[in-house]
Write an enzyme that holds these catalytic residues in place. Structure first.
Site, PDB file in Angstrom:
ATOM      1  N   ARG A 231       0.855  -1.181   0.000  1.00 18.29           N
ATOM      2  CA  ARG A 231       0.000   0.000   0.000  1.00 18.29           C
ATOM      3  C   ARG A 231       0.896   1.238   0.000  1.00 18.29           C
ATOM      4  O   ARG A 231       1.979   1.226   0.594  1.00 18.29           O
ATOM      5  CB  ARG A 231      -0.870   0.051   1.258  1.00 18.29           C
ATOM      6  CG  ARG A 231      -2.096  -0.804   1.220  1.00 18.29           C
ATOM      7  CD  ARG A 231      -3.174  -0.204   0.301  1.00 18.29           C
ATOM      8  NE  ARG A 231      -4.380  -1.010   0.341  1.00 18.29           N
ATOM      9  CZ  ARG A 231      -4.612  -2.056  -0.460  1.00 18.29           C
ATOM     10  NH1 ARG A 231      -3.705  -2.420  -1.351  1.00 18.29           N
ATOM     11  NH2 ARG A 231      -5.748  -2.720  -0.379  1.00 18.29           N
ATOM     12  N   HIS A 279      -1.005   0.772  -9.630  1.00 16.35           N
ATOM     13  CA  HIS A 279      -1.666  -0.093  -8.645  1.00 16.35           C
ATOM     14  C   HIS A 279      -2.360  -1.262  -9.358  1.00 16.35           C
ATOM     15  O   HIS A 279      -3.541  -1.534  -9.122  1.00 16.35           O
ATOM     16  CB  HIS A 279      -2.675   0.690  -7.798  1.00 16.35           C
ATOM     17  CG  HIS A 279      -3.011  -0.013  -6.493  1.00 16.35           C
ATOM     18  ND1 HIS A 279      -3.382   0.668  -5.357  1.00 16.35           N
ATOM     19  CD2 HIS A 279      -3.010  -1.329  -6.159  1.00 16.35           C
ATOM     20  CE1 HIS A 279      -3.624  -0.200  -4.382  1.00 16.35           C
ATOM     21  NE2 HIS A 279      -3.400  -1.423  -4.854  1.00 16.35           N
TER      22      HIS A 279
END
Lengths: 316, 316
Positions: A231, A279
């Site tokens: 993350r 991502h």
């Protein structure tokens, strides 16, 4: 007994995928919900804060990804079981990403591609995998699968996790007390940690400074490498840029960022030693996620245990 | 009983490496040879044509690489055993290269890296390895090792060779008659063939046109991919460029070229879908090659069979 799809930028794909996976069920997509009391099961990504609290018959939340920090950002998150999405499709994609980025930097491809742009034909000495130590922070399903693939390619594997583990084929370190030794013996750091209050900003100046610090890094790897597919909140981006520019880091592959989409002002976009992806390291097929959602519902309805249930106390 | 190092651009490294591997032996580096009659064993790369014929006591030639076409270019090559360099170090490096380049294109990295330069944050759909068929031309030690690594990552493997083989984990095709079916079922073509009169220019327009032509390529792979880590003489570069520009090829990773170093005028340098490396896919450590050279000498002197002896009739 209705199903809700909420908060994804691929809302329509999940809506269609879920209807295809369970044609007889009633599926609704937020905000076109109808009577909220009909909803029993939700497939959720970044739902609006407070919204999920409005579904008083909700029995299950399935997260679209392996991380669930997006759900815990909601202070009014209802107290129902939360299931993370972990399946062979997501795991295989993450393994591909970690393997690709590791090989890319060991083979010094940022430099080779710069040489290509400069029309320079020049040999660069490259270490063998057996001469390179990969350290994986986060040794859950994803970390262990990546470790197996890298181990098969000949790399030396270290793992670090919050609590002590014993995993075949890797040297395991644990907790705050194990971190310095783990980092000192790590040439390529792969970050696959969950994002929790305890891991926020963990990839910072102090951590990066300790990489490869035992002096055993092979001379053909110009410096330590960072790969973050966990993350963005795990990393302090200013510290990564400073380490890249000061030579403390040789290169970085980043799939996640403090702010996503990554702002145009970020220096990562044009950094010559950064490989940036949107991502998508383990972006899974919507069909797989929809099928997983339905499988959890069927398990719940038939009294079987749910898979990959989140512990709200630790946040993963 | 002297040893000769000849014709490499890393002559000094091999000279030092060989002396280190056998400190008691007399090692000489061309052209500083002294009496040519002293020379029994040669470690050779691109030796000047006719030169090796001058060593009348020569008993063994060891090639610095897995390919030996550089030796057969010499019409006066002496009739002594020729050994190719194949060892775990070279094989592992080639496996890394093939794995890296395959993953790179399946994950659509030329496009992601263009998006990075353009500061574009956008998801690109990518196939899973199990949805991609890799076809390896040349199923010797290197081809089989690459196949094992790719198979472990989930790819479907096809192999093609001159004569029929049966290899675990891959569907094998052979000879001229097997080539069309092999190519039609290949999405990513990996070329690891030896360079011989029979394989010269084999990667041409006609071959490229047949890739993925059975219509079973997964829609998330934009087109077929070419990876050549064999020899530049296997490929017709104008045909590869034409296929890339016409869309018949999605991308290419090329480690070898018709002319090396690649001339500055080549369109490959700046092609957005070409990943170019300076013939280093399996560049091995000079220490490993020097040790291998000494091992072959010791085998010869002690009456053991040499390893990887070349058949001059087929040229590999």
């Amino acid at each position: 007994m209705s199903l809700l799809i909420i908060g994804s930028d691929r809302l329509n794909d999940f809506f269609e995928g879920t209807k295809a996976a369970a044609p007889t069920r009633d599926v609704r997509a937020y905000p076109d919900v109808g009577n909220r009391d009909d909803i029993r099961y939700a497939l959720a990504w970044k739902a609006p804060a407070g919204e999920l609290a409005n579904y008083k018959n909700l029995e299950l939340i399935v997260s679209v990804g392996a991380g669930v920090d997006h759900l815990f950002n909601d202070p009014d998150l209802p107290n129902v079981p939360i299931v993370r999405y972990v399946d062979p499709d997501l795991t295989a994609r993450m393994t591909q990403y970690v393997t690709l980025q590791t090989l890319y930097h060991v083979r010094r491809m940022t430099e080779h591609q710069q040489q290509q742009r400069d029309k320079v034909w020049a040999y660069l000495p490259e270490p063998m995998p057996a001469e390179v130590r990969v350290g994986i922070m986060g040794t859950g399903v994803l970390g262990q699968a990546a470790a197996r693939a890298l181990s098969a390619l000949g790399y030396k594997l270290n793992g670090w996790s919050r609590s002590a583990k014993s995993i075949n084929g890797m040297t395991c370190f644990a907790g705050d007390e194990g971190l310095p030794e783990f980092l000192a013996a790590t040439d390529i750091l792969v970050v696959l940690l969950p994002f929790t209050p305890a891991t926020k900003g963990i990839v910072n100046r102090e951590l990066l400074r300790q990489l490869s610090s035992d002096g055993n890094r092979h001379h053909r790897l110009p410096g330590p490498v960072l790969i973050n597919a966990g993350r963005g909140g795990l990393q302090v981006e200013a510290d990564i840029l400073a380490a890249l520019d000061a030579g403390g880091l040789y290169a970085a592959s980043l799939d996640v960022f403090e702010t996503e989409p990554l702002p145009a002002s970020s220096a990562f976009w044009s950094h010559p030693r950064v490989v940036l992806t949107p991502h998508n390291a383990a972006e899974s097929a919507t069909e797989s996620i929809s099928r997983y959602f339905i499988r959890q519902i069927e398990r719940l309805e038939s009294g079987q245990p749910l898979e990959n249930v989140v512990d709200p106390k630790v946040g993963y």
